[in-house]
Design a protein around this motif. Sequence first.
Motif, PDB file in Angstrom:
ATOM      1  N   SER A 106       0.839  -1.196   0.000  1.00 33.83           N
ATOM      2  CA  SER A 106       0.000   0.000   0.000  1.00 33.83           C
ATOM      3  C   SER A 106       0.874   1.246   0.000  1.00 33.83           C
ATOM      4  N   LEU A 107       0.409   2.280  -0.686  1.00 36.52           N
ATOM      5  CA  LEU A 107       1.116   3.553  -0.756  1.00 36.52           C
ATOM      6  C   LEU A 107       0.100   4.670  -0.536  1.00 36.52           C
ATOM      7  N   PRO A 108      -0.104   5.105   0.726  1.00 37.72           N
ATOM      8  CA  PRO A 108      -1.013   6.226   0.983  1.00 37.72           C
ATOM      9  C   PRO A 108      -0.398   7.512   0.435  1.00 37.72           C
ATOM     10  N   LEU A 109      -1.027   8.099  -0.561  1.00 35.45           N
ATOM     11  CA  LEU A 109      -0.436   9.251  -1.241  1.00 35.45           C
ATOM     12  C   LEU A 109      -1.510  10.006  -2.015  1.00 35.45           C
ATOM     13  N   ASP A 110      -1.496  11.322  -1.895  1.00 34.11           N
ATOM     14  CA  ASP A 110      -2.356  12.167  -2.716  1.00 34.11           C
ATOM     15  C   ASP A 110      -1.709  12.269  -4.096  1.00 34.11           C
ATOM     16  N   ILE A 111      -2.371  11.738  -5.114  1.00 33.20           N
ATOM     17  CA  ILE A 111      -1.778  11.668  -6.445  1.00 33.20           C
ATOM     18  C   ILE A 111      -1.552  13.050  -7.042  1.00 33.20           C
ATOM     19  N   THR A 112      -2.183  14.089  -6.471  1.00 36.30           N
ATOM     20  CA  THR A 112      -1.970  15.447  -6.979  1.00 36.30           C
ATOM     21  C   THR A 112      -0.770  16.124  -6.332  1.00 36.30           C
ATOM     22  N   ALA A 113      -0.116  15.474  -5.386  1.00 33.59           N
ATOM     23  CA  ALA A 113       1.042  16.078  -4.727  1.00 33.59           C
ATOM     24  C   ALA A 113       2.149  16.348  -5.742  1.00 33.59           C
ATOM     25  N   PRO A 114       2.877  17.449  -5.597  1.00 35.24           N
ATOM     26  CA  PRO A 114       3.936  17.793  -6.568  1.00 35.24           C
ATOM     27  C   PRO A 114       4.998  16.714  -6.706  1.00 35.24           C
ATOM     28  N   ASP A 115       5.242  15.976  -5.627  1.00 39.27           N
ATOM     29  CA  ASP A 115       6.291  14.948  -5.674  1.00 39.27           C
ATOM     30  C   ASP A 115       5.711  13.541  -5.804  1.00 39.27           C
ATOM     31  N   ALA A 116       4.468  13.429  -6.291  1.00 39.72           N
ATOM     32  CA  ALA A 116       3.815  12.119  -6.359  1.00 39.72           C
ATOM     33  C   ALA A 116       4.624  11.123  -7.174  1.00 39.72           C
ATOM     34  N   ARG A 154       7.709   9.908  -5.294  1.00 39.61           N
ATOM     35  CA  ARG A 154       7.392   9.002  -4.186  1.00 39.61           C
ATOM     36  C   ARG A 154       6.957   7.636  -4.706  1.00 39.61           C
ATOM     37  N   ILE A 155       6.279   7.614  -5.842  1.00 41.18           N
ATOM     38  CA  ILE A 155       5.940   6.330  -6.462  1.00 41.18           C
ATOM     39  C   ILE A 155       7.219   5.592  -6.846  1.00 41.18           C
ATOM     40  N   ALA A 156       8.131   6.308  -7.468  1.00 43.50           N
ATOM     41  CA  ALA A 156       9.395   5.689  -7.888  1.00 43.50           C
ATOM     42  C   ALA A 156      10.170   5.149  -6.696  1.00 43.50           C
ATOM     43  N   GLU A 157      10.195   5.902  -5.605  1.00 41.34           N
ATOM     44  CA  GLU A 157      10.890   5.449  -4.392  1.00 41.34           C
ATOM     45  C   GLU A 157      10.244   4.189  -3.841  1.00 41.34           C
ATOM     46  N   HIS A 158       8.912   4.169  -3.795  1.00 40.25           N
ATOM     47  CA  HIS A 158       8.206   3.007  -3.249  1.00 40.25           C
ATOM     48  C   HIS A 158       8.476   1.771  -4.103  1.00 40.25           C
ATOM     49  N   VAL A 159       8.393   1.933  -5.409  1.00 42.96           N
ATOM     50  CA  VAL A 159       8.631   0.803  -6.308  1.00 42.96           C
ATOM     51  C   VAL A 159      10.065   0.303  -6.171  1.00 42.96           C
ATOM     52  N   ALA A 160      11.004   1.232  -6.052  1.00 42.90           N
ATOM     53  CA  ALA A 160      12.412   0.852  -5.936  1.00 42.90           C
ATOM     54  C   ALA A 160      12.676   0.012  -4.693  1.00 42.90           C
ATOM     55  N   THR A 161      11.940   0.286  -3.621  1.00 43.52           N
ATOM     56  CA  THR A 161      12.173  -0.423  -2.360  1.00 43.52           C
ATOM     57  C   THR A 161      11.313  -1.671  -2.203  1.00 43.52           C
ATOM     58  N   SER A 218     -10.475  21.251  -8.478  1.00 40.06           N
ATOM     59  CA  SER A 218     -10.133  19.986  -7.823  1.00 40.06           C
ATOM     60  C   SER A 218     -10.419  18.796  -8.733  1.00 40.06           C
ATOM     61  N   VAL A 219     -11.547  18.829  -9.438  1.00 43.89           N
ATOM     62  CA  VAL A 219     -11.888  17.722 -10.333  1.00 43.89           C
ATOM     63  C   VAL A 219     -10.915  17.653 -11.504  1.00 43.89           C
ATOM     64  N   LEU A 220     -10.584  18.795 -12.078  1.00 40.71           N
ATOM     65  CA  LEU A 220      -9.631  18.795 -13.198  1.00 40.71           C
ATOM     66  C   LEU A 220      -8.245  18.343 -12.750  1.00 40.71           C
ATOM     67  N   ASP A 221      -7.841  18.711 -11.535  1.00 41.19           N
ATOM     68  CA  ASP A 221      -6.502  18.354 -11.072  1.00 41.19           C
ATOM     69  C   ASP A 221      -6.384  16.861 -10.778  1.00 41.19           C
ATOM     70  N   VAL A 222      -7.383  16.309 -10.076  1.00 40.89           N
ATOM     71  CA  VAL A 222      -7.327  14.880  -9.736  1.00 40.89           C
ATOM     72  C   VAL A 222      -7.529  14.014 -10.973  1.00 40.89           C
ATOM     73  N   ASN A 223      -8.559  14.330 -11.749  1.00 42.79           N
ATOM     74  CA  ASN A 223      -8.981  13.427 -12.829  1.00 42.79           C
ATOM     75  C   ASN A 223      -8.167  13.565 -14.112  1.00 42.79           C
ATOM     76  N   LEU A 224      -7.520  14.709 -14.302  1.00 47.10           N
ATOM     77  CA  LEU A 224      -6.767  14.907 -15.537  1.00 47.10           C
ATOM     78  C   LEU A 224      -5.333  15.370 -15.279  1.00 47.10           C
ATOM     79  N   GLY A 225      -5.165  16.432 -14.491  1.00 45.57           N
ATOM     80  CA  GLY A 225      -3.823  16.969 -14.267  1.00 45.57           C
ATOM     81  C   GLY A 225      -2.866  15.949 -13.699  1.00 45.57           C
ATOM     82  N   SER A 226      -3.309  15.185 -12.707  1.00 46.64           N
ATOM     83  CA  SER A 226      -2.423  14.192 -12.094  1.00 46.64           C
ATOM     84  C   SER A 226      -2.067  13.083 -13.075  1.00 46.64           C
ATOM     85  N   VAL A 227      -2.998  12.745 -13.961  1.00 44.14           N
ATOM     86  CA  VAL A 227      -2.737  11.706 -14.961  1.00 44.14           C
ATOM     87  C   VAL A 227      -1.648  12.172 -15.928  1.00 44.14           C
TER      88      VAL A 227
END
Length: 443
Positions: free
Chosen positions: A253-263, A266-273, A303-312
């Motif tokens: 599990s990786l608790p993380l706000d996908i809209t965070a600037p460093d998302a 942090r995904i890369a770090e989690h996968v690496a470990t 908020s909807v544009l950022d989560v649903n499109l910007g983060s993608v």
Amino acid sequence: MADRYLRFAGTAPGRVLSRRLGLPQPAELVRWSPERPFHEGDLLHLTAEPSTHEQALRDLLPRTGMKVVSASAAPAVVVLDATGLAVVEDLAGVHAALRPVVRTVRPGGRVLVVGVRPSQYDPEQAAVQHALAGFVRSLAKELGQGRTAQLLRLEAGTVAGAESTLRFLTSPKSAYISGQVVQLGPFTEGSGAVADWSHPLAGHTALVTGAARGIGAAIATTLARDGARVVCLDVPQAAQDLERTAVRVGGSSLPLDITAPDAAERIAEHVATTTGTLDVLVHNAGITRDRRLANMRDVDWSSVLDVNLGSVVRTTQALVKSGLLGEGARIVATSSVAGLAGNAGQTNYAAAKAGVAGLVQALAPGLGAYGITVNAVAPGFIETRMTAAVPLLIRQAGRRMNSLGQGGLPEDVAETVAWLAHPGSAAVNGQVVRVCGQSLLGA
């Protein structure tokens, strides 16, 4: 979420009453299970017009797991080879081949028409192959009893790369997909090799955003069933549900706000470990903030544009650029029927989901050159906690306004994602596949 009308309509009194009142008569769909991986019955192979694909397709069809026959009184699946159609008169072969058999297809069965990519140089061939799309969409609305119809377009001259798609579209895994056109693209021999078709993702790592519950949890479960090591990501507020999903699928599990600037970092770090590699990225996280445009606050829009499109956009570009998603990777994003057809009160959501479809189609050619595929699913009315909160009458309308007369299940979306994430689906790129029971909204 129980659909009481579906259950009632399946009883003898329900069938009589619904028929007399002219109400929908949805049939219980035949879905995949370990005990029923294939449709029970024969696969009837028909040809509308001789073509260069005929023998290769005939050789490939037994790999769906079904018995292929040239005549059957009650086929479970009908595959019509229409790859040879090139002039308007050839369309008579479609009518002649299918008219005698459509009523004999078993309830819950499949009709799959196989065509080829419309030519850029032969206007009549292009017109005829495009005509098949209108034919299939109309047929799908006529079949009833849980039957579905699709059009699969091959690259001219080859069936290479078609196996995973043929397996999916002829199987119970595609129960809530109907009236769709799937275009296969170029396929390099040797790419997308599959060692074990029952566990095609063995040794692969998949990241699923929005995985704590609902559709995301179903996707994580299905990918794990297919052998993937799954990283489950969702907002920290959903950490408990997220951890339960991760434990159930044997992932992390990786608790993380996908809209965070460093998302992405942090995904890369989690996968690496944890797993070290990332082979499948599923963008499922999404929110709604429904209001008519005149009443929509700035925060509801942004908020909807950022989560649903910007983060993608940001996450995909960052993970590709970093090399974490390399050759052979699969990216699957979540669009929506609302984004393709529009929906009152959802200008923000529809804009974001249409943007996802556009992103997929823009990225696919460039990333395809590196062996990375990018596709999207576009769910319609799916039975989730979110749709359970919809007012009763609107909920019932949402369920019935499709050719199958019922809502889909999270598993229907998950099975479609698993097909697009399949190593053998290298020829499926830039597609937006509606998982909506052929919703009456839009095409």
